[in-house]
Design a protein around this motif. Structure first.
Motif, PDB file in Angstrom:
ATOM      1  N   ALA A  39      33.013  61.990  61.105  1.00 42.02           N
ATOM      2  CA  ALA A  39      33.921  62.266  62.239  1.00 42.02           C
ATOM      3  C   ALA A  39      33.326  61.729  63.524  1.00 42.02           C
ATOM      4  CB  ALA A  39      34.185  63.768  62.321  1.00 42.02           C
ATOM      5  N   ARG A  40      32.000  61.963  63.697  1.00 38.29           N
ATOM      6  CA  ARG A  40      31.340  61.497  64.913  1.00 38.29           C
ATOM      7  C   ARG A  40      31.361  59.977  65.010  1.00 38.29           C
ATOM      8  NH1 ARG A  40      26.196  65.275  65.258  1.00 38.29           N
ATOM      9  NH2 ARG A  40      27.071  66.977  66.471  1.00 38.29           N
ATOM     10  N   GLY A  41      31.145  59.335  63.887  1.00 40.38           N
ATOM     11  CA  GLY A  41      31.128  57.873  63.890  1.00 40.38           C
ATOM     12  C   GLY A  41      32.511  57.274  63.779  1.00 40.38           C
ATOM     13  N   ASN A  42      33.548  58.149  63.764  1.00 42.05           N
ATOM     14  CA  ASN A  42      34.944  57.720  63.657  1.00 42.05           C
ATOM     15  C   ASN A  42      35.166  56.826  62.434  1.00 42.05           C
ATOM     16  OD1 ASN A  42      37.519  57.914  64.481  1.00 42.05           O
ATOM     17  ND2 ASN A  42      37.404  56.279  66.036  1.00 42.05           N
ATOM     18  N   GLU A  43      34.515  57.223  61.306  1.00 41.00           N
ATOM     19  CA  GLU A  43      34.637  56.430  60.072  1.00 41.00           C
ATOM     20  C   GLU A  43      35.820  56.936  59.254  1.00 41.00           C
ATOM     21  OE1 GLU A  43      31.066  56.204  57.675  1.00 41.00           O
ATOM     22  OE2 GLU A  43      29.896  56.497  59.510  1.00 41.00           O
ATOM     23  N   THR A  44      36.491  56.035  58.577  1.00 40.47           N
ATOM     24  CA  THR A  44      37.605  56.452  57.721  1.00 40.47           C
ATOM     25  C   THR A  44      37.175  56.294  56.271  1.00 40.47           C
ATOM     26  OG1 THR A  44      38.991  55.405  59.359  1.00 40.47           O
ATOM     27  CG2 THR A  44      40.096  56.154  57.346  1.00 40.47           C
ATOM     28  N   ALA A  45      37.353  57.356  55.507  1.00 42.73           N
ATOM     29  CA  ALA A  45      36.979  57.284  54.088  1.00 42.73           C
ATOM     30  C   ALA A  45      38.042  56.496  53.323  1.00 42.73           C
ATOM     31  CB  ALA A  45      36.867  58.692  53.521  1.00 42.73           C
ATOM     32  N   VAL A  46      37.580  55.572  52.470  1.00 40.10           N
ATOM     33  CA  VAL A  46      38.524  54.746  51.700  1.00 40.10           C
ATOM     34  C   VAL A  46      38.550  55.272  50.262  1.00 40.10           C
ATOM     35  CG1 VAL A  46      39.093  52.401  50.957  1.00 40.10           C
ATOM     36  CG2 VAL A  46      37.936  52.784  53.148  1.00 40.10           C
ATOM     37  N   PHE A  47      39.763  55.510  49.772  1.00 38.09           N
ATOM     38  CA  PHE A  47      39.885  56.028  48.404  1.00 38.09           C
ATOM     39  C   PHE A  47      39.569  54.924  47.407  1.00 38.09           C
ATOM     40  CE2 PHE A  47      42.135  57.126  44.512  1.00 38.09           C
ATOM     41  CZ  PHE A  47      41.709  58.433  44.349  1.00 38.09           C
ATOM     42  N   ASN A  48      38.608  55.225  46.477  1.00 38.48           N
ATOM     43  CA  ASN A  48      38.212  54.219  45.490  1.00 38.48           C
ATOM     44  C   ASN A  48      38.810  54.589  44.134  1.00 38.48           C
ATOM     45  OD1 ASN A  48      36.885  52.627  43.608  1.00 38.48           O
ATOM     46  ND2 ASN A  48      35.060  52.439  44.910  1.00 38.48           N
ATOM     47  N   ASN A  49      39.765  53.785  43.707  1.00 43.08           N
ATOM     48  CA  ASN A  49      40.485  54.083  42.472  1.00 43.08           C
ATOM     49  C   ASN A  49      39.578  54.093  41.240  1.00 43.08           C
ATOM     50  OD1 ASN A  49      42.959  54.915  41.835  1.00 43.08           O
ATOM     51  ND2 ASN A  49      43.827  52.893  41.451  1.00 43.08           N
ATOM     52  N   SER A  50      38.663  53.135  41.167  1.00 47.74           N
ATOM     53  CA  SER A  50      37.820  53.075  39.954  1.00 47.74           C
ATOM     54  C   SER A  50      36.852  54.249  39.909  1.00 47.74           C
ATOM     55  CB  SER A  50      37.082  51.738  39.859  1.00 47.74           C
ATOM     56  OG  SER A  50      36.376  51.521  41.027  1.00 47.74           O
ATOM     57  N   VAL A  51      36.369  54.684  41.084  1.00 50.51           N
ATOM     58  CA  VAL A  51      35.481  55.860  41.110  1.00 50.51           C
ATOM     59  C   VAL A  51      36.265  57.081  40.618  1.00 50.51           C
ATOM     60  CG1 VAL A  51      34.201  57.456  42.609  1.00 50.51           C
ATOM     61  CG2 VAL A  51      33.965  54.992  42.930  1.00 50.51           C
ATOM     62  N   ALA A  52      37.533  57.189  41.054  1.00 47.21           N
ATOM     63  CA  ALA A  52      38.370  58.325  40.636  1.00 47.21           C
ATOM     64  C   ALA A  52      38.560  58.312  39.113  1.00 47.21           C
ATOM     65  CB  ALA A  52      39.715  58.267  41.342  1.00 47.21           C
ATOM     66  N   TRP A  53      38.796  57.114  38.559  1.00 53.65           N
ATOM     67  CA  TRP A  53      38.973  56.979  37.106  1.00 53.65           C
ATOM     68  C   TRP A  53      37.714  57.450  36.367  1.00 53.65           C
ATOM     69  CZ3 TRP A  53      42.285  55.929  33.250  1.00 53.65           C
ATOM     70  CH2 TRP A  53      43.574  55.510  33.591  1.00 53.65           C
ATOM     71  N   ILE A  54      36.577  56.917  36.835  1.00 50.55           N
ATOM     72  CA  ILE A  54      35.309  57.239  36.141  1.00 50.55           C
ATOM     73  C   ILE A  54      35.023  58.739  36.253  1.00 50.55           C
ATOM     74  CG2 ILE A  54      32.798  56.907  36.255  1.00 50.55           C
ATOM     75  CD1 ILE A  54      33.380  53.981  36.957  1.00 50.55           C
ATOM     76  N   ASN A  55      35.268  59.284  37.479  1.00 51.05           N
ATOM     77  CA  ASN A  55      34.973  60.695  37.698  1.00 51.05           C
ATOM     78  C   ASN A  55      35.838  61.595  36.813  1.00 51.05           C
ATOM     79  OD1 ASN A  55      35.150  63.280  39.810  1.00 51.05           O
ATOM     80  ND2 ASN A  55      33.191  62.222  39.655  1.00 51.05           N
ATOM     81  N   ASP A  56      37.140  61.278  36.763  1.00 53.35           N
ATOM     82  CA  ASP A  56      38.037  62.092  35.933  1.00 53.35           C
ATOM     83  C   ASP A  56      37.686  61.945  34.452  1.00 53.35           C
ATOM     84  OD1 ASP A  56      39.281  63.033  38.101  1.00 53.35           O
ATOM     85  OD2 ASP A  56      41.270  62.187  37.692  1.00 53.35           O
ATOM     86  N   SER A  57      37.351  60.721  34.036  1.00 51.87           N
ATOM     87  CA  SER A  57      36.989  60.505  32.624  1.00 51.87           C
ATOM     88  C   SER A  57      35.721  61.284  32.287  1.00 51.87           C
ATOM     89  CB  SER A  57      36.730  59.025  32.340  1.00 51.87           C
ATOM     90  OG  SER A  57      37.783  58.267  32.821  1.00 51.87           O
ATOM     91  N   PHE A  58      34.779  61.296  33.235  1.00 49.78           N
ATOM     92  CA  PHE A  58      33.516  62.013  33.041  1.00 49.78           C
ATOM     93  C   PHE A  58      33.796  63.509  32.778  1.00 49.78           C
ATOM     94  CE2 PHE A  58      30.575  64.678  35.661  1.00 49.78           C
ATOM     95  CZ  PHE A  58      29.480  64.654  34.811  1.00 49.78           C
ATOM     96  N   TYR A  59      34.635  64.112  33.652  1.00 45.51           N
ATOM     97  CA  TYR A  59      34.925  65.542  33.484  1.00 45.51           C
ATOM     98  C   TYR A  59      35.720  65.792  32.197  1.00 45.51           C
ATOM     99  CZ  TYR A  59      33.036  66.700  38.034  1.00 45.51           C
ATOM    100  OH  TYR A  59      32.177  66.889  39.072  1.00 45.51           O
ATOM    101  N   SER A  60      36.693  64.905  31.957  1.00 47.68           N
ATOM    102  CA  SER A  60      37.547  65.102  30.795  1.00 47.68           C
ATOM    103  C   SER A  60      36.739  65.019  29.493  1.00 47.68           C
ATOM    104  CB  SER A  60      38.648  64.045  30.806  1.00 47.68           C
ATOM    105  OG  SER A  60      39.506  64.286  29.761  1.00 47.68           O
ATOM    106  N   ALA A  61      35.835  64.023  29.407  1.00 44.92           N
ATOM    107  CA  ALA A  61      35.005  63.890  28.196  1.00 44.92           C
ATOM    108  C   ALA A  61      34.134  65.136  28.022  1.00 44.92           C
ATOM    109  CB  ALA A  61      34.142  62.636  28.288  1.00 44.92           C
ATOM    110  N   GLY A  62      33.618  65.640  29.140  1.00 52.21           N
ATOM    111  CA  GLY A  62      32.766  66.840  29.085  1.00 52.21           C
ATOM    112  C   GLY A  62      33.545  68.051  28.598  1.00 52.21           C
ATOM    113  N   ILE A  63      34.775  68.212  29.129  1.00 56.04           N
ATOM    114  CA  ILE A  63      35.582  69.386  28.732  1.00 56.04           C
ATOM    115  C   ILE A  63      35.968  69.288  27.259  1.00 56.04           C
ATOM    116  CG2 ILE A  63      37.825  70.508  29.098  1.00 56.04           C
ATOM    117  CD1 ILE A  63      37.474  69.746  32.104  1.00 56.04           C
TER     118      ILE A  63
END
Ligand code: NAP
Length: 484
Positions: free
Chosen positions: A344-368
């Motif tokens: 917020a201080r640096g006025n940075e905007t977070a960019v949504f990374n689709n491949s990170v989201a895929w990997i993250n969801d796959s990681f949780y799903s495989a674990g469950i």
């Protein structure tokens, strides 16, 4: 004569106490039909056993050192001197500690031809050069000694045996004597396992001294692996930060390191459940027969797969619990808040990374999915559940779904490190991250299993398991050649 003089002399006979209530006509008639049994010793085990024998319709006489002064006996039983009691029944239970057996010697004539059931246990293994039952047989050579009932407890007998103590193991040299003891046990609602001649008595006497024998190796392995990996990640995470970056992250020892070690040990132990099956298949392929014995170490390993799997499930459950508290940890909340404020201080905007989201969801799903199947394996290994399954259903779950569990858990671990896998910067003091080490064994097991599943290999393994032998076929072919 024993030290207390309870050898059935005339004075002792006069002191006999009949605890049995006076019988009326009908009861006297039924008592006449009742089979007589005798118990020497009115202690804990003698009383509990006596109570059950009476409930099962036997006529019971106790032999005691002090017929008039022994403790309370179950109502309906008689108490006599040893000598008189010995004559009251063809089958006697000796509910006395081995060190007191000496008093039996003078009773040898009365015990001639009788069935003597030795229920004794020792305080520790190898206390005496021979088994208690063998010693008893040597003491009274004219009796038929049967070792039995020693694996039950007085408590279990009194409260009704549970599944774990419903089985009577017996051994003896005389088959008729064993049959007589087996008949009594069956009438008490117990199942009987004949373990052979009296030379098996030592094994039966050692059995109650064993404490979870089949768990020993898996527990030692789990403790050893946990200690080794904890030390490994401690050095990599805490000591390395302190030495190289002068940063104190010792608080990570409580949750972060535990949550790294538990899944590592869990997946290694799950692989160890399936590795012996794969080794056995390759051994059979190599030998071309299933009729050669596996080496002892492989047999022992296969026998403790259930325990390995249950410990692995326990560690996986701890990993799940530790992971659930991640969002509420102070360290995590602090880092998230600090990063948000700094952006917020640096006025940075977070960019949504689709491949990170895929990997993250796959990681949780495989674990469950892996953990869900893990639970299914654990539940079906419970005797009450596995007994309700056919062999095909049980092996489908434990084998096919077991490999699927291993696959999902391995995938979960690969996805955990996907962005940094084999990255040199993740090596600290030339050591790879712990999760990478944990992947070696499951990967080997999965690859070997895939090789076995290749149609040409699978067909050969299936033939061998149905009884086909490579040497037998070769011999048959050469015989045919010789004939032509
Ligand atoms: P306990 O309560 O000490 O009873 C032993 C009985 O032996 C005494 O009550 C006594 O009966 C008799 N006795 C003691 N000293 C004697 C001597 N010098 N000469 C002759 N008789 C003597 O022991 P327990 O727990 O009932 O165990 C009896 C046997 O069963 C042992 O061999 C034990 O290993 C075996 N066992 C016990 C259990 C259990 O859960 N308790 C389980 C499996 C096997 P009298 O006063 O009537 O003579």
């Amino acid at each position: 004569m024993s030290s207390d003089g309870s050898n059935g002399d005339s004075t002792e006979e006069k002191r006999e106490v009949v605890v049995l209530l006076p019988l009326d006509g009908a009861r006297a008639a039924s008592a006449a039909q009742q089979e007589p049994l005798c118990i020497f010793g009115t202690g804990d085990f003698g009383r509990s056993l006596g109570q059950r024998l009476l409930h099962s319709g036997y006529r019971l006489t106790y032999g005691s050192r002090r017929p008039g002064g022994c403790g309370p006996v179950p109502p309906g039983a008689q108490v006599m001197s040893h000598a008189s009691a010995a004559q009251s029944a063809p089958l006697l239970f000796l509910c006395i500690h081995r060190e007191n057996y000496d008093f039996l010697k003078p009773l040898a004539p009365q015990l001639q031809g009788k069935v003597l059931v030795d229920v004794s246990n020792n305080q520790e293994k190898n206390m005496y050069p021979e088994a208690n039952a063998e010693y008893l047989q040597r003491l009274i050579p004219g009796a038929h000694v049967v070792k039995a009932f020693n694996t039950l407890s007085a408590w279990a007998l009194q409260n009704g045996p549970s599944d774990a103590s419903r089985q009577v193991h017996l051994c003896g040299n005389d088959s008729e004597a064993k049959q007589a003891v087996a008949a009594v046990a069956t009438k008490l609602g117990l199942s009987v396992l004949d373990r052979g001649s009296l030379s098996a008595a030592r094994q039966l006497e050692d059995a109650p001294l064993e404490l979870f024998p089949e768990w020993r190796l898996p527990v030692r392995l789990a403790v050893g692996l946990t200690a080794a990996f904890y030390l490994y990640v401690l050095i990599r995470d805490v000591v390395f930060s302190y030495v190289e970056k002068n940063k104190d992250v010792s608080f990570r020892m409580i949750v972060s390191l535990a949550n790294k070690v538990f899944p590592i040990v869990s997946i290694i132990m799950l692989s160890l459940c399936y590795l012996p099956g794969v080794i056995a298949a390759f051994l059979q392929l190599y030998r071309g027969t299933k009729y050669k014995r596996f080496p002892d170490w492989l047999d022992r390993w296969m026998l403790c797969r259930k325990q390995l799997g249950l410990i692995a499930l326990g560690l996986a459950s701890l990993h799940v619990l530790y992971s659930l508290i991640i969002p509420i940890r102070y360290y995590v909340r602090f880092k998230v808040a600090a990063s948000t404020v700094s952006k917020a201080r640096g006025n940075e905007t977070a960019v949504f990374n689709n491949s990170v989201a895929w990997i993250n969801d796959s990681f949780y799903s495989a674990g469950i999915l892996g953990f869900g199947l893990y639970l299914l394996l654990g539940i079906t290994s419970l005797p009450s559940v596995s007994n309700a399954l056919s062999w095909r259903e049980f092996s489908f779950i434990q084998s096919k779904l077991g490999y699927l569990t291993l696959f999902f858990c391995t995938l979960h671990t690969y996805l955990y490190g996907s962005s940094t896998f084999l990255l040199v910067s993740t090596y600290k003091w030339f050591t790879p991250p712990g999760y990478m080490l944990s992947l070696v064994l499951p990967t080997v097991v999965i690859v070997l299993k895939l090789l076995i599943l290749l149609p040409c290999v699978d067909r050969r393994v299936a033939r061998i398991r149905r009884g086909w032998e490579r040497n037998a076929q070769a011999e048959e072919e050469s015989r045919k050649l010789l004939l032509t």
